[in-house]
Motif scaffolding. Structure first.
Motif, PDB file in Angstrom:
ATOM      1  N   SER A 139       0.856  -1.186   0.000  1.00 18.38           N
ATOM      2  CA  SER A 139       0.000   0.000   0.000  1.00 18.38           C
ATOM      3  C   SER A 139       0.893   1.237   0.000  1.00 18.38           C
ATOM      4  O   SER A 139       1.815   1.345   0.807  1.00 18.38           O
ATOM      5  CB  SER A 139      -0.890   0.007   1.241  1.00 18.38           C
ATOM      6  OG  SER A 139      -1.472   1.285   1.407  1.00 18.38           O
ATOM      7  N   ALA A 140       0.609   2.183  -0.888  1.00 20.62           N
ATOM      8  CA  ALA A 140       1.368   3.433  -0.925  1.00 20.62           C
ATOM      9  C   ALA A 140       0.939   4.362   0.201  1.00 20.62           C
ATOM     10  O   ALA A 140       1.639   5.319   0.520  1.00 20.62           O
ATOM     11  CB  ALA A 140       1.197   4.119  -2.274  1.00 20.62           C
ATOM     12  N   VAL A 141      -0.189   4.077   0.829  1.00 24.02           N
ATOM     13  CA  VAL A 141      -0.689   4.901   1.922  1.00 24.02           C
ATOM     14  C   VAL A 141      -0.074   4.460   3.250  1.00 24.02           C
ATOM     15  O   VAL A 141       0.461   5.260   3.997  1.00 24.02           O
ATOM     16  CB  VAL A 141      -2.228   4.849   1.995  1.00 24.02           C
ATOM     17  CG1 VAL A 141      -2.749   5.617   3.190  1.00 24.02           C
ATOM     18  CG2 VAL A 141      -2.832   5.381   0.705  1.00 24.02           C
ATOM     19  N   THR A 142      -0.135   3.150   3.534  1.00 20.01           N
ATOM     20  CA  THR A 142       0.338   2.644   4.830  1.00 20.01           C
ATOM     21  C   THR A 142       1.686   1.947   4.772  1.00 20.01           C
ATOM     22  O   THR A 142       2.321   1.751   5.794  1.00 20.01           O
ATOM     23  CB  THR A 142      -0.672   1.641   5.412  1.00 20.01           C
ATOM     24  OG1 THR A 142      -0.724   0.497   4.555  1.00 20.01           O
ATOM     25  CG2 THR A 142      -2.047   2.259   5.574  1.00 20.01           C
ATOM     26  N   GLY A 143       2.100   1.501   3.591  1.00 28.76           N
ATOM     27  CA  GLY A 143       3.327   0.733   3.460  1.00 28.76           C
ATOM     28  C   GLY A 143       3.126  -0.745   3.767  1.00 28.76           C
ATOM     29  O   GLY A 143       4.059  -1.534   3.706  1.00 28.76           O
ATOM     30  N   ARG A 144       1.912  -1.143   4.047  1.00 34.37           N
ATOM     31  CA  ARG A 144       1.606  -2.523   4.416  1.00 34.37           C
ATOM     32  C   ARG A 144       1.711  -3.456   3.205  1.00 34.37           C
ATOM     33  O   ARG A 144       1.276  -3.119   2.107  1.00 34.37           O
ATOM     34  CB  ARG A 144       0.197  -2.580   4.991  1.00 34.37           C
ATOM     35  CG  ARG A 144      -0.190  -3.937   5.494  1.00 34.37           C
ATOM     36  CD  ARG A 144      -1.530  -3.900   6.140  1.00 34.37           C
ATOM     37  NE  ARG A 144      -1.837  -5.227   6.654  1.00 34.37           N
ATOM     38  CZ  ARG A 144      -2.985  -5.556   7.149  1.00 34.37           C
ATOM     39  NH1 ARG A 144      -3.966  -4.683   7.198  1.00 34.37           N
ATOM     40  NH2 ARG A 144      -3.192  -6.767   7.602  1.00 34.37           N
ATOM     41  N   LEU A 145       2.266  -4.644   3.427  1.00 35.32           N
ATOM     42  CA  LEU A 145       2.342  -5.656   2.388  1.00 35.32           C
ATOM     43  C   LEU A 145       0.942  -6.168   2.087  1.00 35.32           C
ATOM     44  O   LEU A 145       0.227  -6.619   2.982  1.00 35.32           O
ATOM     45  CB  LEU A 145       3.232  -6.822   2.856  1.00 35.32           C
ATOM     46  CG  LEU A 145       3.378  -7.993   1.888  1.00 35.32           C
ATOM     47  CD1 LEU A 145       4.058  -7.554   0.598  1.00 35.32           C
ATOM     48  CD2 LEU A 145       4.159  -9.111   2.548  1.00 35.32           C
ATOM     49  N   LEU A 146       0.525  -6.068   0.822  1.00 32.96           N
ATOM     50  CA  LEU A 146      -0.815  -6.483   0.409  1.00 32.96           C
ATOM     51  C   LEU A 146      -0.818  -7.862  -0.234  1.00 32.96           C
ATOM     52  O   LEU A 146      -1.773  -8.618  -0.083  1.00 32.96           O
ATOM     53  CB  LEU A 146      -1.405  -5.467  -0.572  1.00 32.96           C
ATOM     54  CG  LEU A 146      -1.526  -4.040  -0.077  1.00 32.96           C
ATOM     55  CD1 LEU A 146      -1.974  -3.125  -1.213  1.00 32.96           C
ATOM     56  CD2 LEU A 146      -2.467  -3.957   1.115  1.00 32.96           C
ATOM     57  N   ASP A 147       0.228  -8.177  -0.988  1.00 30.52           N
ATOM     58  CA  ASP A 147       0.263  -9.396  -1.773  1.00 30.52           C
ATOM     59  C   ASP A 147       1.709  -9.737  -2.064  1.00 30.52           C
ATOM     60  O   ASP A 147       2.524  -8.840  -2.262  1.00 30.52           O
ATOM     61  CB  ASP A 147      -0.515  -9.171  -3.079  1.00 30.52           C
ATOM     62  CG  ASP A 147      -0.546 -10.398  -3.960  1.00 30.52           C
ATOM     63  OD1 ASP A 147      -0.887 -11.481  -3.448  1.00 30.52           O
ATOM     64  OD2 ASP A 147      -0.247 -10.278  -5.161  1.00 30.52           O
ATOM     65  N   ALA A 148       2.040 -11.027  -2.091  1.00 31.85           N
ATOM     66  CA  ALA A 148       3.404 -11.425  -2.414  1.00 31.85           C
ATOM     67  C   ALA A 148       3.418 -12.815  -3.018  1.00 31.85           C
ATOM     68  O   ALA A 148       2.588 -13.658  -2.688  1.00 31.85           O
ATOM     69  CB  ALA A 148       4.279 -11.393  -1.172  1.00 31.85           C
ATOM     70  N   CYS A 149       4.360 -13.021  -3.919  1.00 31.40           N
ATOM     71  CA  CYS A 149       4.604 -14.352  -4.464  1.00 31.40           C
ATOM     72  C   CYS A 149       6.092 -14.446  -4.785  1.00 31.40           C
ATOM     73  O   CYS A 149       6.764 -13.424  -4.932  1.00 31.40           O
ATOM     74  CB  CYS A 149       3.754 -14.605  -5.707  1.00 31.40           C
ATOM     75  SG  CYS A 149       4.088 -13.468  -7.073  1.00 31.40           S
ATOM     76  N   TRP A 150       6.598 -15.651  -4.843  1.00 30.48           N
ATOM     77  CA  TRP A 150       8.014 -15.847  -5.171  1.00 30.48           C
ATOM     78  C   TRP A 150       8.146 -17.124  -5.965  1.00 30.48           C
ATOM     79  O   TRP A 150       7.322 -18.029  -5.887  1.00 30.48           O
ATOM     80  CB  TRP A 150       8.900 -15.848  -3.928  1.00 30.48           C
ATOM     81  CG  TRP A 150       8.380 -16.636  -2.767  1.00 30.48           C
ATOM     82  CD1 TRP A 150       8.679 -17.927  -2.450  1.00 30.48           C
ATOM     83  CD2 TRP A 150       7.461 -16.182  -1.770  1.00 30.48           C
ATOM     84  NE1 TRP A 150       8.007 -18.304  -1.325  1.00 30.48           N
ATOM     85  CE2 TRP A 150       7.254 -17.261  -0.874  1.00 30.48           C
ATOM     86  CE3 TRP A 150       6.793 -14.990  -1.535  1.00 30.48           C
ATOM     87  CZ2 TRP A 150       6.426 -17.168   0.229  1.00 30.48           C
ATOM     88  CZ3 TRP A 150       5.955 -14.906  -0.438  1.00 30.48           C
ATOM     89  CH2 TRP A 150       5.784 -15.986   0.424  1.00 30.48           C
ATOM     90  N   GLY A 151       9.193 -17.154  -6.789  1.00 31.03           N
ATOM     91  CA  GLY A 151       9.426 -18.327  -7.637  1.00 31.03           C
ATOM     92  C   GLY A 151       8.283 -18.581  -8.580  1.00 31.03           C
ATOM     93  O   GLY A 151       7.676 -17.656  -9.132  1.00 31.03           O
ATOM     94  N   THR A 152       7.930 -19.854  -8.748  1.00 31.12           N
ATOM     95  CA  THR A 152       6.878 -20.228  -9.695  1.00 31.12           C
ATOM     96  C   THR A 152       5.482 -19.819  -9.232  1.00 31.12           C
ATOM     97  O   THR A 152       4.548 -19.849 -10.026  1.00 31.12           O
ATOM     98  CB  THR A 152       6.892 -21.757  -9.945  1.00 31.12           C
ATOM     99  OG1 THR A 152       6.736 -22.435  -8.695  1.00 31.12           O
ATOM    100  CG2 THR A 152       8.184 -22.181 -10.606  1.00 31.12           C
ATOM    101  N   MET A 153       5.341 -19.408  -7.965  1.00 32.63           N
ATOM    102  CA  MET A 153       4.029 -18.938  -7.489  1.00 32.63           C
ATOM    103  C   MET A 153       3.609 -17.656  -8.211  1.00 32.63           C
ATOM    104  O   MET A 153       2.445 -17.295  -8.199  1.00 32.63           O
ATOM    105  CB  MET A 153       4.059 -18.694  -5.981  1.00 32.63           C
ATOM    106  CG  MET A 153       4.186 -19.973  -5.166  1.00 32.63           C
ATOM    107  SD  MET A 153       4.068 -19.673  -3.386  1.00 32.63           S
ATOM    108  CE  MET A 153       5.680 -18.992  -3.040  1.00 32.63           C
ATOM    109  N   CYS A 154       4.558 -16.940  -8.813  1.00 31.99           N
ATOM    110  CA  CYS A 154       4.256 -15.692  -9.505  1.00 31.99           C
ATOM    111  C   CYS A 154       3.760 -15.919 -10.928  1.00 31.99           C
ATOM    112  O   CYS A 154       3.347 -14.970 -11.588  1.00 31.99           O
ATOM    113  CB  CYS A 154       5.487 -14.790  -9.534  1.00 31.99           C
ATOM    114  SG  CYS A 154       5.980 -14.186  -7.914  1.00 31.99           S
ATOM    115  N   SER A 155       3.814 -17.134 -11.403  1.00 34.25           N
ATOM    116  CA  SER A 155       3.415 -17.424 -12.790  1.00 34.25           C
ATOM    117  C   SER A 155       1.927 -17.314 -12.979  1.00 34.25           C
ATOM    118  O   SER A 155       1.131 -17.529 -12.155  1.00 34.25           O
ATOM    119  CB  SER A 155       3.851 -18.831 -13.189  1.00 34.25           C
ATOM    120  OG  SER A 155       5.250 -18.928 -13.106  1.00 34.25           O
TER     121      SER A 155
END
Length: 113
Positions: A97-113
């Motif tokens: 979030s550009a307002v709070t800086g809180r992580l909203l979503d994440a993926c790594w490796g093949t999870m990003c496909s």
């Protein structure tokens, strides 16, 4: 919100992180780069960051959909993901979030496909 690893996201989203983010009136590009670099164990120089607007799926108090600005951080560097275990993944993508800086979503490796 997509949660590729709900356990890791919940672990990283501590009360301290929420408190420090809520004290910031808008998360700067530099703050987001620092958070992503620390969370994923990747040098800040290896990160690409873009800003965009994201339409929230939740309705605001007035009953209308709201739009929030977000920062998206990506890297093709090797990472252990948010859990920092023995496994290495090729790259990651995280949205904050550009307002709070809180992580909203994440993926790594093949999870990003």
């Amino acid at each position: 919100m997509q949660k590729c690893n709900a356990t890791a996201l919940a672990t990283k989203d501590t009360d301290e992180a929420r408190t420090s983010a809520s004290n910031v009136s808008g998360a700067s590009r530099g703050q987001i780069l620092e958070r992503a670099a620390a969370s994923f164990g990747v040098p800040a120089q290896a990160l690409d960051i873009t800003s965009a607007e994201s339409t929230a799926t939740a309705l605001s108090a007035s009953g209308s959909a709201s739009t929030d600005a977000v920062w998206t951080v990506e890297s093709s560097s090797s990472t252990h993901g948010l859990e920092q275990r023995d496994r290495l993944f090729h790259g990651f993508r995280a949205t904050y979030s550009a307002v709070t800086g809180r992580l909203l979503d994440a993926c790594w490796g093949t999870m990003c496909s």
